[in-house]
Write a protein that holds these residues in place. Structure first.
Motif, PDB file in Angstrom:
ATOM      1  N   PRO A 105      45.521  31.308  27.539  1.00 31.79           N
ATOM      2  CA  PRO A 105      46.482  30.237  27.830  1.00 31.79           C
ATOM      3  C   PRO A 105      45.797  28.877  27.890  1.00 31.79           C
ATOM      4  N   THR A 106      46.589  27.823  27.798  1.00 32.26           N
ATOM      5  CA  THR A 106      46.052  26.481  27.972  1.00 32.26           C
ATOM      6  C   THR A 106      46.120  26.132  29.450  1.00 32.26           C
ATOM      7  N   GLY A 107      45.242  25.220  29.865  1.00 29.31           N
ATOM      8  CA  GLY A 107      45.218  24.786  31.257  1.00 29.31           C
ATOM      9  C   GLY A 107      45.746  23.381  31.390  1.00 29.31           C
ATOM     10  N   MET A 108      45.836  22.915  32.613  1.00 27.71           N
ATOM     11  CA  MET A 108      46.250  21.538  32.909  1.00 27.71           C
ATOM     12  C   MET A 108      47.527  21.163  32.157  1.00 27.71           C
ATOM     13  N   GLY A 114      42.319  26.735  27.582  1.00 27.96           N
ATOM     14  CA  GLY A 114      41.997  27.511  28.774  1.00 27.96           C
ATOM     15  C   GLY A 114      40.560  27.989  28.835  1.00 27.96           C
ATOM     16  N   ARG A 115      40.160  28.409  30.037  1.00 30.85           N
ATOM     17  CA  ARG A 115      38.831  28.928  30.311  1.00 30.85           C
ATOM     18  C   ARG A 115      39.030  30.359  30.830  1.00 30.85           C
ATOM     19  N   VAL A 116      38.772  31.333  29.963  1.00 26.74           N
ATOM     20  CA  VAL A 116      38.989  32.736  30.331  1.00 26.74           C
ATOM     21  C   VAL A 116      37.770  33.553  29.907  1.00 26.74           C
ATOM     22  N   THR A 117      37.345  34.463  30.790  1.00 22.78           N
ATOM     23  CA  THR A 117      36.231  35.367  30.504  1.00 22.78           C
ATOM     24  C   THR A 117      36.755  36.791  30.439  1.00 22.78           C
ATOM     25  N   TYR A 118      36.334  37.497  29.380  1.00 28.75           N
ATOM     26  CA  TYR A 118      36.682  38.901  29.180  1.00 28.75           C
ATOM     27  C   TYR A 118      35.396  39.722  29.260  1.00 28.75           C
ATOM     28  N   VAL A 119      35.436  40.810  30.003  1.00 29.51           N
ATOM     29  CA  VAL A 119      34.302  41.729  30.055  1.00 29.51           C
ATOM     30  C   VAL A 119      34.788  43.052  29.484  1.00 29.51           C
ATOM     31  N   SER A 132      40.263  31.129  35.080  1.00 27.49           N
ATOM     32  CA  SER A 132      40.128  30.085  36.086  1.00 27.49           C
ATOM     33  C   SER A 132      39.493  28.859  35.447  1.00 27.49           C
ATOM     34  N   MET A 133      39.959  27.687  35.810  1.00 31.91           N
ATOM     35  CA  MET A 133      39.348  26.460  35.307  1.00 31.91           C
ATOM     36  C   MET A 133      38.073  26.131  36.090  1.00 31.91           C
ATOM     37  N   MET A 134      37.747  26.925  37.125  1.00 26.16           N
ATOM     38  CA  MET A 134      36.518  26.723  37.894  1.00 26.16           C
ATOM     39  C   MET A 134      35.359  27.388  37.139  1.00 26.16           C
ATOM     40  N   PRO A 135      34.522  26.613  36.465  1.00 26.42           N
ATOM     41  CA  PRO A 135      33.534  27.167  35.544  1.00 26.42           C
ATOM     42  C   PRO A 135      32.519  28.127  36.144  1.00 26.42           C
ATOM     43  N   LYS A 136      31.967  27.823  37.298  1.00 25.55           N
ATOM     44  CA  LYS A 136      30.853  28.623  37.810  1.00 25.55           C
ATOM     45  C   LYS A 136      31.280  30.012  38.302  1.00 25.55           C
ATOM     46  N   ASN A 141      31.625  36.741  38.573  1.00 26.22           N
ATOM     47  CA  ASN A 141      32.646  37.762  38.338  1.00 26.22           C
ATOM     48  C   ASN A 141      32.283  38.657  37.155  1.00 26.22           C
ATOM     49  N   ALA A 142      31.771  38.061  36.085  1.00 27.73           N
ATOM     50  CA  ALA A 142      31.376  38.846  34.904  1.00 27.73           C
ATOM     51  C   ALA A 142      30.205  39.771  35.246  1.00 27.73           C
TER      52      ALA A 142
END
Length: 149
Positions: A105-108, A114-119, A132-136, A141-142
């Motif tokens: 998805p897009t943010g803001m 968007g900022r999404v991580t897949y494991v 989450s738009m919170m980068p760190k 989590n990964a």
């Protein structure tokens, strides 16, 4: 269509920061972290990439691949990777086709990609999705998800 936990990572091909063709099928046989981020050389994205860099050995020790994807060009990725000494693969999704394939998805309010991580596990099955738009927060989590495998 948005990918969900339990789905298989789709097959895709993109150019890496060196202009070489990367195929997602090369990830099979090892756990993988695929993270989508908005843009090279922005504060949050640089912090996220450098955090992945700083913990890269932990991922590597667990046998995991780390892949970053944004719509920046190959040359932008090349400069970004060189400037921050990023040891992992950056892929150029200039057409945003792969972002759409994953359903990122897009943010803001739709203004920022968007900022999404897949494991995914070594069979390519998604075990964790972190949006989450919170980068760190993506890195810890990964890493936790990979350690659980």
């Amino acid at each position: 269509m948005e990918l969900k936990i339990g789905d298989k990572i789709p097959n895709f091909k993109l150019n890496d920061a060196n202009g070489n063709l990367f195929e997602s099928s090369s990830l099979l046989g090892k756990p993988s972290v695929i993270y989508f981020y908005p843009k090279d050389n922005t504060a949050g994205c640089t912090a996220q990439a450098c955090s992945f860099r700083d913990q890269y050995e932990d991922f590597k020790d667990l046998g995991a691949a780390v892949i970053g994807i944004s719509s920046d060009s190959v040359s932008s990725h090349q400069k970004f990777a060189k400037q921050y000494k990023l040891p992992f693969v950056l892929l150029s999704d200039a057409s945003k086709k792969i972002r759409k394939l994953f359903g990122v998805p897009t943010g803001m309010f739709g203004l920022i990609p968007g900022r999404v991580t897949y494991v995914a596990d070594k069979e390519g099955i998604i075990k964790m999705i972190f949006d989450s738009m919170m980068p760190k927060n993506h890195i810890s989590n990964a890493l936790k998800a990979i350690k659980k495998m």
